[in-house]
Design a protein around this motif. Sequence first.
Motif, mmCIF file in Angstrom:
data_model
loop_
_atom_site.group_PDB
_atom_site.id
_atom_site.type_symbol
_atom_site.label_atom_id
_atom_site.label_comp_id
_atom_site.label_asym_id
_atom_site.label_seq_id
_atom_site.Cartn_x
_atom_site.Cartn_y
_atom_site.Cartn_z
ATOM 1 N N ARG A 1 2.510 18.112 19.937
ATOM 2 C CA ARG A 1 3.199 18.905 18.264
ATOM 3 C C ARG A 1 3.038 17.733 17.232
ATOM 4 N NH1 ARG A 1 8.140 20.111 22.513
ATOM 5 N NH2 ARG A 1 7.119 21.637 23.719
ATOM 6 N N HIS A 2 2.920 16.596 17.401
ATOM 7 C CA HIS A 2 3.382 15.822 16.861
ATOM 8 C C HIS A 2 1.487 14.822 16.225
ATOM 9 C CE1 HIS A 2 7.366 15.487 17.598
ATOM 10 N NE2 HIS A 2 7.161 15.684 18.904
ATOM 11 N N GLU A 3 0.398 16.173 16.386
ATOM 12 C CA GLU A 3 -0.875 15.526 15.884
ATOM 13 C C GLU A 3 -0.997 15.354 14.549
ATOM 14 O OE1 GLU A 3 -5.129 14.724 17.559
ATOM 15 O OE2 GLU A 3 -4.352 16.979 18.053
ATOM 16 N N ALA A 4 -0.239 16.187 13.647
ATOM 17 C CA ALA A 4 -0.412 16.300 12.291
ATOM 18 C C ALA A 4 -0.057 15.324 11.441
ATOM 19 C CB ALA A 4 0.187 17.434 11.864
ATOM 20 N N ASP A 5 1.049 14.095 12.234
ATOM 21 C CA ASP A 5 1.540 13.311 11.641
ATOM 22 C C ASP A 5 0.579 11.913 12.187
ATOM 23 O OD1 ASP A 5 3.540 14.515 9.804
ATOM 24 O OD2 ASP A 5 4.722 14.528 12.091
ATOM 25 N N PHE A 6 0.152 12.112 12.799
ATOM 26 C CA PHE A 6 -0.391 11.111 14.042
ATOM 27 C C PHE A 6 -1.999 11.394 15.296
ATOM 28 C CE2 PHE A 6 -2.313 6.726 16.248
ATOM 29 C CZ PHE A 6 -0.896 6.079 15.795
ATOM 30 N N ARG B 1 0.696 -0.835 0.569
ATOM 31 C CA ARG B 1 -0.284 0.046 -0.197
ATOM 32 C C ARG B 1 0.468 1.509 0.347
ATOM 33 N NH1 ARG B 1 -4.792 -1.511 1.373
ATOM 34 N NH2 ARG B 1 -5.548 0.764 1.383
ATOM 35 N N ARG B 2 0.602 1.984 -0.318
ATOM 36 C CA ARG B 2 1.162 3.329 -0.523
ATOM 37 C C ARG B 2 -0.206 4.581 0.207
ATOM 38 N NH1 ARG B 2 1.430 2.490 -6.084
ATOM 39 N NH2 ARG B 2 0.030 4.020 -6.834
ATOM 40 N N PHE B 3 0.559 5.863 0.682
ATOM 41 C CA PHE B 3 0.311 6.714 1.687
ATOM 42 C C PHE B 3 -0.715 7.577 0.212
ATOM 43 C CE2 PHE B 3 1.637 5.237 5.180
ATOM 44 C CZ PHE B 3 0.522 5.610 6.338
ATOM 45 N N LYS B 4 -1.971 8.031 -0.117
ATOM 46 C CA LYS B 4 -1.962 9.357 -1.177
ATOM 47 C C LYS B 4 -1.607 10.085 -1.175
ATOM 48 C CE LYS B 4 -7.027 6.804 -1.190
ATOM 49 N NZ LYS B 4 -8.343 7.317 -0.378
ATOM 50 N N VAL C 1 6.916 10.453 3.551
ATOM 51 C CA VAL C 1 8.520 10.315 3.132
ATOM 52 C C VAL C 1 7.938 9.232 4.259
ATOM 53 C CG1 VAL C 1 10.723 10.609 4.418
ATOM 54 C CG2 VAL C 1 9.250 12.392 3.428
ATOM 55 N N GLU C 2 8.276 8.141 2.826
ATOM 56 C CA GLU C 2 8.806 6.858 3.972
ATOM 57 C C GLU C 2 10.310 6.106 4.693
ATOM 58 O OE1 GLU C 2 9.058 4.047 0.258
ATOM 59 O OE2 GLU C 2 7.941 4.448 -0.254
ATOM 60 N N LEU C 3 9.652 5.797 6.205
ATOM 61 C CA LEU C 3 10.966 5.258 6.920
ATOM 62 C C LEU C 3 11.492 4.120 6.632
ATOM 63 C CD1 LEU C 3 8.644 6.280 9.715
ATOM 64 C CD2 LEU C 3 10.255 7.518 8.732
ATOM 65 N N ALA C 4 11.351 3.053 5.868
ATOM 66 C CA ALA C 4 11.893 2.229 6.131
ATOM 67 C C ALA C 4 11.485 1.045 4.116
ATOM 68 C CB ALA C 4 11.593 1.017 7.138
ATOM 69 N N PRO C 5 12.573 0.112 3.538
ATOM 70 C CA PRO C 5 11.308 -0.169 2.478
ATOM 71 C C PRO C 5 11.454 -1.231 3.502
ATOM 72 C CG PRO C 5 14.571 -0.855 3.382
ATOM 73 C CD PRO C 5 14.350 0.764 4.026
ATOM 74 N N THR C 6 11.118 -1.836 4.070
ATOM 75 C CA THR C 6 10.319 -3.038 4.465
ATOM 76 C C THR C 6 10.325 -3.252 5.888
ATOM 77 O OG1 THR C 6 12.832 -4.174 5.454
ATOM 78 C CG2 THR C 6 12.004 -4.684 2.894
ATOM 79 N N LEU C 7 9.216 -3.943 5.693
ATOM 80 C CA LEU C 7 8.506 -4.121 7.129
ATOM 81 C C LEU C 7 9.661 -4.116 8.508
ATOM 82 C CD1 LEU C 7 5.764 -3.768 9.291
ATOM 83 C CD2 LEU C 7 5.132 -6.440 8.668
ATOM 84 N N ALA C 8 10.375 -5.985 8.268
ATOM 85 C CA ALA C 8 11.283 -5.807 9.028
ATOM 86 C C ALA C 8 12.219 -4.672 9.313
ATOM 87 C CB ALA C 8 12.193 -6.928 8.080
ATOM 88 N N ALA C 9 12.803 -3.651 8.866
ATOM 89 C CA ALA C 9 13.670 -2.992 8.620
ATOM 90 C C ALA C 9 12.151 -1.730 9.697
ATOM 91 C CB ALA C 9 13.898 -1.854 7.454
ATOM 92 N N LEU C 10 11.289 -1.913 9.552
ATOM 93 C CA LEU C 10 10.683 -0.827 10.720
ATOM 94 C C LEU C 10 11.213 -1.566 11.552
ATOM 95 C CD1 LEU C 10 7.689 0.502 8.339
ATOM 96 C CD2 LEU C 10 9.225 2.587 9.532
ATOM 97 N N ARG C 11 10.297 -2.639 12.243
ATOM 98 C CA ARG C 11 10.361 -3.477 13.066
ATOM 99 C C ARG C 11 11.223 -3.184 13.921
ATOM 100 N NH1 ARG C 11 6.072 -8.597 11.756
ATOM 101 N NH2 ARG C 11 3.981 -7.001 12.394
ATOM 102 N N GLU C 12 12.709 -3.375 13.100
ATOM 103 C CA GLU C 12 13.795 -3.879 14.065
ATOM 104 C C GLU C 12 14.245 -1.994 14.431
ATOM 105 O OE1 GLU C 12 17.382 -4.228 11.945
ATOM 106 O OE2 GLU C 12 17.220 -5.822 11.073
#
Length: 125
Positions: A86-91, A15-18, A23-34
């Motif tokens: 301060r971070h609510e716009a992103d989450f 999936r991708r955000f519209k 800005v993507e944080l990682a190329p895979t779910l494994a990298a995000l989980r790390e």
Amino acid sequence: MTSPQEPTTHTPPVRRFKDPDYVELAPTLAALRERIDTLDEQIVELLAQRALCVRDATRFKRDAFQVAAPARQAAVFARVRALAARHEADFPGLPDIMESTYRTLVAGYIAGEGTFFHDTELIAP
């Protein structure tokens, strides 16, 4: 009928955000989980340091009401909400999540501090 499955961790996103500016944080779910696991280690370390401060704060309290310190609790919850805002716009909803999390943390810390309170004695004037 297939049963639900956990997502694969070493494959590209499905999936991708519209939002084109996302800005993507990682190329895979494994990298995000790390990354999440590393953050969890840091968070637990910080919360353990906070717990030691709570323990030491016991020395300054005269009774159970002072251990609970309801005005201080309210101030902490308000401060955490403001920091999260301060971070609510992103989450969206992050202030509610943080307040709820801190309410649970503080309840646990107060319970621990109550135990430590019984392991202290008044200092004679």
